[in-house]
Design a protein around this motif. Structure first.
Motif, PDB file in Angstrom:
ATOM      1  N   TRP A 174      40.193  57.776  40.503  1.00  0.00           N
ATOM      2  CA  TRP A 174      39.459  56.931  41.254  1.00  0.00           C
ATOM      3  C   TRP A 174      40.341  56.157  42.405  1.00  0.00           C
ATOM      4  O   TRP A 174      39.741  55.916  43.348  1.00  0.00           O
ATOM      5  CB  TRP A 174      38.652  55.917  40.571  1.00  0.00           C
ATOM      6  CG  TRP A 174      37.856  55.226  40.935  1.00  0.00           C
ATOM      7  CD1 TRP A 174      36.638  55.003  41.936  1.00  0.00           C
ATOM      8  CD2 TRP A 174      37.911  53.743  40.859  1.00  0.00           C
ATOM      9  NE1 TRP A 174      36.289  53.889  42.245  1.00  0.00           N
ATOM     10  CE2 TRP A 174      36.988  52.812  41.754  1.00  0.00           C
ATOM     11  CE3 TRP A 174      38.907  52.698  40.237  1.00  0.00           C
ATOM     12  CZ2 TRP A 174      36.943  51.471  42.030  1.00  0.00           C
ATOM     13  CZ3 TRP A 174      38.806  51.410  40.524  1.00  0.00           C
ATOM     14  CH2 TRP A 174      37.781  50.628  41.413  1.00  0.00           C
ATOM     15  N   VAL A 175      41.351  55.404  41.741  1.00  0.00           N
ATOM     16  CA  VAL A 175      42.259  54.480  42.583  1.00  0.00           C
ATOM     17  C   VAL A 175      42.886  55.498  43.634  1.00  0.00           C
ATOM     18  O   VAL A 175      42.865  54.990  44.975  1.00  0.00           O
ATOM     19  CB  VAL A 175      43.217  53.795  41.820  1.00  0.00           C
ATOM     20  CG1 VAL A 175      44.346  53.246  42.603  1.00  0.00           C
ATOM     21  CG2 VAL A 175      42.493  52.995  40.705  1.00  0.00           C
ATOM     22  N   ASN A 176      43.156  56.720  43.279  1.00  0.00           N
ATOM     23  CA  ASN A 176      43.891  57.556  44.359  1.00  0.00           C
ATOM     24  C   ASN A 176      42.797  57.830  45.573  1.00  0.00           C
ATOM     25  O   ASN A 176      43.402  58.031  46.694  1.00  0.00           O
ATOM     26  CB  ASN A 176      44.088  59.061  43.540  1.00  0.00           C
ATOM     27  CG  ASN A 176      45.492  58.704  42.799  1.00  0.00           C
ATOM     28  OD1 ASN A 176      46.232  57.781  43.047  1.00  0.00           O
ATOM     29  ND2 ASN A 176      45.760  59.830  41.996  1.00  0.00           N
ATOM     30  N   SER A 186      31.693  55.014  45.381  1.00  0.00           N
ATOM     31  CA  SER A 186      31.845  54.433  43.821  1.00  0.00           C
ATOM     32  C   SER A 186      30.560  54.112  43.123  1.00  0.00           C
ATOM     33  O   SER A 186      30.424  54.198  41.771  1.00  0.00           O
ATOM     34  CB  SER A 186      32.904  53.494  43.805  1.00  0.00           C
ATOM     35  OG  SER A 186      33.980  53.702  44.540  1.00  0.00           O
ATOM     36  N   CYS A 246      36.021  46.984  44.375  1.00  0.00           N
ATOM     37  CA  CYS A 246      36.441  48.137  45.454  1.00  0.00           C
ATOM     38  C   CYS A 246      37.137  47.184  46.463  1.00  0.00           C
ATOM     39  O   CYS A 246      38.267  47.437  46.864  1.00  0.00           O
ATOM     40  CB  CYS A 246      35.417  49.076  46.029  1.00  0.00           C
ATOM     41  SG  CYS A 246      34.807  50.421  44.917  1.00  0.00           S
ATOM     42  N   PHE A 286      46.363  47.559  48.147  1.00  0.00           N
ATOM     43  CA  PHE A 286      46.727  49.052  48.624  1.00  0.00           C
ATOM     44  C   PHE A 286      47.504  48.590  49.745  1.00  0.00           C
ATOM     45  O   PHE A 286      47.266  48.530  51.116  1.00  0.00           O
ATOM     46  CB  PHE A 286      45.830  49.988  49.149  1.00  0.00           C
ATOM     47  CG  PHE A 286      44.895  50.121  47.728  1.00  0.00           C
ATOM     48  CD1 PHE A 286      45.168  50.043  46.619  1.00  0.00           C
ATOM     49  CD2 PHE A 286      43.588  50.879  48.094  1.00  0.00           C
ATOM     50  CE1 PHE A 286      44.378  50.576  45.461  1.00  0.00           C
ATOM     51  CE2 PHE A 286      42.837  51.102  47.124  1.00  0.00           C
ATOM     52  CZ  PHE A 286      43.193  51.076  45.756  1.00  0.00           C
ATOM     53  N   LYS A 339      40.460  45.632  45.061  1.00  0.00           N
ATOM     54  CA  LYS A 339      41.379  46.789  44.938  1.00  0.00           C
ATOM     55  C   LYS A 339      42.127  47.040  46.112  1.00  0.00           C
ATOM     56  O   LYS A 339      43.338  47.053  46.345  1.00  0.00           O
ATOM     57  CB  LYS A 339      40.812  47.713  44.101  1.00  0.00           C
ATOM     58  CG  LYS A 339      41.970  48.547  43.353  1.00  0.00           C
ATOM     59  CD  LYS A 339      42.263  47.785  42.035  1.00  0.00           C
ATOM     60  CE  LYS A 339      43.550  48.708  41.499  1.00  0.00           C
ATOM     61  NZ  LYS A 339      44.157  47.879  40.203  1.00  0.00           N
ATOM     62  N   TRP A 340      41.076  47.313  47.058  1.00  0.00           N
ATOM     63  CA  TRP A 340      41.580  47.510  48.581  1.00  0.00           C
ATOM     64  C   TRP A 340      42.651  46.876  49.113  1.00  0.00           C
ATOM     65  O   TRP A 340      43.460  47.529  49.697  1.00  0.00           O
ATOM     66  CB  TRP A 340      40.246  47.540  49.366  1.00  0.00           C
ATOM     67  CG  TRP A 340      40.467  48.168  50.745  1.00  0.00           C
ATOM     68  CD1 TRP A 340      40.788  47.722  51.861  1.00  0.00           C
ATOM     69  CD2 TRP A 340      40.243  49.524  51.161  1.00  0.00           C
ATOM     70  NE1 TRP A 340      40.798  48.570  52.944  1.00  0.00           N
ATOM     71  CE2 TRP A 340      40.374  49.809  52.398  1.00  0.00           C
ATOM     72  CE3 TRP A 340      39.619  50.632  50.576  1.00  0.00           C
ATOM     73  CZ2 TRP A 340      40.348  50.822  53.043  1.00  0.00           C
ATOM     74  CZ3 TRP A 340      39.408  51.851  50.945  1.00  0.00           C
ATOM     75  CH2 TRP A 340      39.764  51.992  52.110  1.00  0.00           C
ATOM     76  N   TRP A 384      34.621  53.381  50.347  1.00  0.00           N
ATOM     77  CA  TRP A 384      34.952  53.665  49.093  1.00  0.00           C
ATOM     78  C   TRP A 384      34.089  52.796  48.170  1.00  0.00           C
ATOM     79  O   TRP A 384      33.497  53.489  46.958  1.00  0.00           O
ATOM     80  CB  TRP A 384      36.351  52.680  48.674  1.00  0.00           C
ATOM     81  CG  TRP A 384      37.134  53.515  47.467  1.00  0.00           C
ATOM     82  CD1 TRP A 384      36.617  54.438  46.789  1.00  0.00           C
ATOM     83  CD2 TRP A 384      37.991  52.398  46.744  1.00  0.00           C
ATOM     84  NE1 TRP A 384      37.478  54.339  45.551  1.00  0.00           N
ATOM     85  CE2 TRP A 384      38.203  52.978  45.582  1.00  0.00           C
ATOM     86  CE3 TRP A 384      38.484  51.265  46.861  1.00  0.00           C
ATOM     87  CZ2 TRP A 384      38.879  52.662  44.649  1.00  0.00           C
ATOM     88  CZ3 TRP A 384      39.306  50.753  45.934  1.00  0.00           C
ATOM     89  CH2 TRP A 384      39.786  51.356  44.884  1.00  0.00           C
ATOM     90  N   TYR A 403      40.320  56.739  35.742  1.00  0.00           N
ATOM     91  CA  TYR A 403      40.618  55.614  36.529  1.00  0.00           C
ATOM     92  C   TYR A 403      41.470  55.832  37.539  1.00  0.00           C
ATOM     93  O   TYR A 403      41.450  55.392  38.862  1.00  0.00           O
ATOM     94  CB  TYR A 403      41.162  54.198  35.623  1.00  0.00           C
ATOM     95  CG  TYR A 403      41.397  53.151  36.373  1.00  0.00           C
ATOM     96  CD1 TYR A 403      40.650  52.097  36.979  1.00  0.00           C
ATOM     97  CD2 TYR A 403      42.853  52.811  36.707  1.00  0.00           C
ATOM     98  CE1 TYR A 403      40.814  51.009  37.389  1.00  0.00           C
ATOM     99  CE2 TYR A 403      43.264  51.786  37.449  1.00  0.00           C
ATOM    100  CZ  TYR A 403      42.379  50.794  37.693  1.00  0.00           C
ATOM    101  OH  TYR A 403      42.760  49.780  38.454  1.00  0.00           O
ATOM    102  N   GLN A 404      42.777  56.582  37.183  1.00  0.00           N
ATOM    103  CA  GLN A 404      43.821  56.843  38.482  1.00  0.00           C
ATOM    104  C   GLN A 404      43.309  57.656  39.318  1.00  0.00           C
ATOM    105  O   GLN A 404      43.422  57.263  40.578  1.00  0.00           O
ATOM    106  CB  GLN A 404      45.223  57.248  37.716  1.00  0.00           C
ATOM    107  CG  GLN A 404      46.311  57.485  38.696  1.00  0.00           C
ATOM    108  CD  GLN A 404      46.786  56.062  39.230  1.00  0.00           C
ATOM    109  OE1 GLN A 404      47.011  55.049  38.494  1.00  0.00           O
ATOM    110  NE2 GLN A 404      46.617  55.956  40.695  1.00  0.00           N
TER     111      GLN A 404
END
Length: 755
Positions: A24-26, A45, A57, A64, A60-61, A41, A21-22
């Motif tokens: 993928w987030v990175n 994905s 996505c 950031f 979550k975007w 992204w 998971y991390q």
């Protein structure tokens, strides 16, 4: 910069299904930092259909917002490299411009997967796996559980799941399962109910198969915190056929406690990790994954956590069996396997059979210096202080660049790197100019010489060597000259072990660049009488036994008559040069006249009438005479590994050149004198420790004013040794101490008290 790369293209090498998971987030953070969009992204994905959720996505975007330490495109670049992508240059520079290549890696810029790559992936044909015919599910389960667990250990298993749909794709995912029963309890039930697994573990769902957590639990849950022993890790891959996976696992000798066919397109290898805690578990799993990936098995990185589920043999998955392939294969433990892998990665060549020794011509390395040194070999020039060793090395660099002779030996022509550790940049260049002018044969190929000026910027040889190799690897040098080595000396020069490590750096340079490495070193202090040329260098005997060729300079004792003869030759040559320059048509000079100062003076006065020119010639004569008085005579002896010993060479060192002179051959060395032989032998028999103490006292007395402290750097320069060597000698000398970088003499009272 990495951000200049097309990150969308790099993501083609990265499978989101293989990331945790991390990670993928990175990737998302890196894309936003580098100016890409949430759509980029999201589209990437989509490739992980099992975990993809529409709109996630984009949501979550927006979270950031950036930090002081942002995730950059370098993260994506590294993920791509881990999965086979290669940049145009296969190495990169650090912030200080130094290569990131370490001493455990090759210095040739190669694919990062070359290290630790033992399996020839192009030749992996596959190792067959046969599905069991007389299959006993209960016996498979018992064998599996006994291999992994002790009877009293609590385990977690799942034999039912739920169907997840993502568009047209359906996938069975495990439910929470059971995590409160012991392995012994299950084994006892399986023996009692034979192949009625449902009576022991609950009725299974044949559509999804079954799973088990491969590490024992505490019975309170199924998270990483519930793991009580970090014993095993899971290696799972579906990047190639089952048979190919099987062959690689076997070839790598992985310490596998159980190998299971998943009932689909992967094998599940339960590998012994035996970590004492979670941090060590992470470290060992990272190492394990690095090895298997570099040997063609692209592992599912979601399986890193110690509470992960793996396929359990003895169950049906759809229309396929989940069956046990093998137990306890490969090495017996993690430690044994890791030692095996490190031994395999020693970069040493395999033994070579000599069966066809006489059937093929042996191609030796070309000669760089005819009859003395081959390309790719090492040469040491040794001599006392003021022997002109550095000047001889510059002469050699010019001889190689121009394809000329050096000390009478023919040199191959090619590019040469001169590593200048002692002179400032302009002084070094001026030496080359002066020598070129004195040789007076032109400088058509001076472009074949590169000079690396490192005065004030040097580092120990083990740090300098990789930097040198990185800068030189594209230049096709046939020789690298390092002058002088005491500036980069590491360790105590009297220690054989430390000097062996030091001289190994020259081997690395020669091997990686396929060029000769040439360097100079000083004689030990004191008389060299009675010593062989191989034993005159200061410090450990490693210096004398490591090079393929040693040229040793020994000063000759020259009589006053010879100096008078040298002055006569200098005057005659000065007059002859002047006549050719100012009266080129004058041709009354015979060969015999060129050796007579009286005759050449007569010709000069006859050919040239200008008083101004004659005054200038007189000043040149004075300079020539002074230079002759300062000249020193030397004998060059050779100790060679590849060639027979050559006849000794004799030369005058007339600053800045060494000029051959065969007439010096008849001079006998001082050691031929019986009394000096005895004296020299006595000095040669002094212990190294006593000699080192005397040298230290001599240096202090020469540099100290009225017994005042002296900088350690000054002592090191005087002795022509490294700073570490000075500190080492002080420790063994009761009369001296070092404080704040200064060497001081200990007061007598202090010495008495210490005694």
């Amino acid at each position: 910069m990495e951000s200049k790369l097309n990150l969308s293209e790099l993501l083609e090498y990265v499978d989101p299904a293989m990331l945790d998971y991390q990670e993928w987030v990175n990737v998302g953070m890196a894309l936003k930092h580098e100016g890409y969009t949430a759509y980029d992204w999201d589209q990437w994905s989509l490739r992980d259909s099992a975990r993809y959720h529409e709109g996630e996505c984009y949501k979550k975007w927006e979270s950031f917002l950036g930090t002081n330490s942002p995730v950059t495109g370098a993260t994506i670049t590294q993920l791509a490299k881990d999965n086979g992508w290669q940049s145009q240059s296969h190495y990169y520079d650090g912030e200080d411009g130094d290569s990131v290549i370490g001493w455990n890696d090759s210095f040739v810029p190669v694919d990062v997967d070359k290290g630790y790559q033992f399996v020839k992936t192009d030749w992996v044909m596959g190792k067959e796996i046969k599905e069991p015919t007389n299959w006993s599910p209960s016996q498979e389960l018992i064998k599996y559980l006994e291999a992994l667990f002790s009877p009293g250990e609590t385990i977690g298993y799942v034999n039912d799941g739920y169907l997840k749909k993502n568009g047209e794709i359906e996938k069975w995912l495990p439910k929470a399962g059971v995590y409160t029963r012991t392995a012994g309890d299950l084994i006892e039930g399986l023996r009692q109910y034979k192949d009625d697994i449902g009576a022991v573990m609950g009725d299974p769902n044949p559509a999804c198969g079954a799973w088990i957590r491969f590490n024992p639990l505490d019975g309170q849950g199924v998270k990483n915190t519930n793991v009580v022993d970090f014993r095993y890790a899971l290696v799972e891959s579906d990047s190639m056929s089952i048979e190919q996976q099987h062959e690689i696992i076997r070839e790598l000798e992985l310490p596998v406690v159980a190998l299971t066919h998943s009932g689909s397109k992967s094998l599940h290898a339960i590998v012994k990790i035996d970590a004492i805690n979670y941090p060590q578990y992470q470290e060992r799993v990272d190492y394990l994954y690095k090895i298997v990936e570099k040997n063609g098995l692209k592992v599912d990185k979601q399986n890193k956590n110690p509470s992960r589920l793996t396929r359990l043999p003895g169950f049906i998955r759809g229309d396929k069996k989940q069956f046990l392939v093998a137990t306890n294969i490969g090495k017996g433990s993690w430690e044994e396997w890791q030692e095996y892998i490190e031994d395999m990665n020693d970069n040493l060549p395999d033994p070579e059979s000599l069966a066809d020794l006489f059937e093929q011509d042996i191609q030796l390395a070309p000669e760089l210096i005819k009859g003395v040194l081959r390309q790719g070999h090492k040469m040491l020039i040794a001599g006392p202080s003021k022997a002109g060793k550095s000047f001889s090395l510059i002469q050699l660099a010019i001889a190689i660049a121009e394809g000329r002779k050096w000390f009478g030996f023919n040199c191959a022509q090619g590019k040469v790197l001169y590593v200048n550790l002692e002179l400032d940049k302009d002084s070094a260049k001026m030496r080359f100019v002066d020598i070129y002018k004195k040789v007076n044969q032109g400088h058509d190929n001076v472009g074949n010489i590169d000079i690396w000026n490192l005065r004030g910027k040097t580092s120990p040889m083990d740090k300098l060597a990789p930097k040198l190799i990185r800068r030189a690897q594209k230049e096709n040098y046939i020789a690298v000259i390092i002058d002088p080595i005491y500036k980069v000396l590491t360790g105590d020069e009297n220690s054989a072990h430390e000097m062996a490590n030091f001289t190994n750096q020259f081997d690395k340079i020669a091997t990686e660049l396929n060029c000769a490495v040439i360097y100079c070193h000083h004689h030990s202090k004191g008389s060299q009488n009675g010593k062989n040329s191989i034993d005159r260098s200061s410090g450990s005997g490693v210096f004398a036994r490591d090079p393929d060729a040693i040229l040793d300079l020994i000063e000759l004792s020259v009589t006053e008559d010879r100096y008078m003869q040298l002055e006569n030759e200098a005057i005659c040559q000065t007059y002859l040069k002047a006549i050719k320059a100012y009266a080129p048509t004058y041709d009354d000079i015979s060969l015999d006249d060129t050796f007579s100062k009286k005759q050449m003076s007569h010709h000069l006065m006859t050919a040239i009438k200008s008083q101004d020119i004659l005054k200038h010639i007189e000043s040149e004569r004075v300079k020539a005479v002074e230079a002759a008085k300062q000249a020193t005579a030397w004998r060059i002896e050779g100790t060679l590994r590849e060639f027979p010993r050559f006849k000794t060479v004799n030369a005058w060192f007339k600053y800045p050149l060494h000029v051959l002179d065969g007439s010096l051959q008849d001079i006998k060395l001082e050691e031929d004198s019986k009394e000096k032989w005895k004296k020299g032998t006595q000095k040669a028999n002094e212990s190294r420790s006593d000699k080192a103490k005397k040298e230290l006292e001599e240096a202090f007395n020469m540099l100290s004013e009225d017994g005042s402290p002296v900088e350690v750097n000054q002592i090191a320069d005087y002795l022509e040794v490294a700073r570490n060597t000075v500190y080492s000698r002080v420790k063994k000398h009761e009369l001296f101490s070092v404080e704040g970088g200064y060497l001081s003499k200990v007061k007598k009272e202090t010495v008495v008290e210490s005694i």
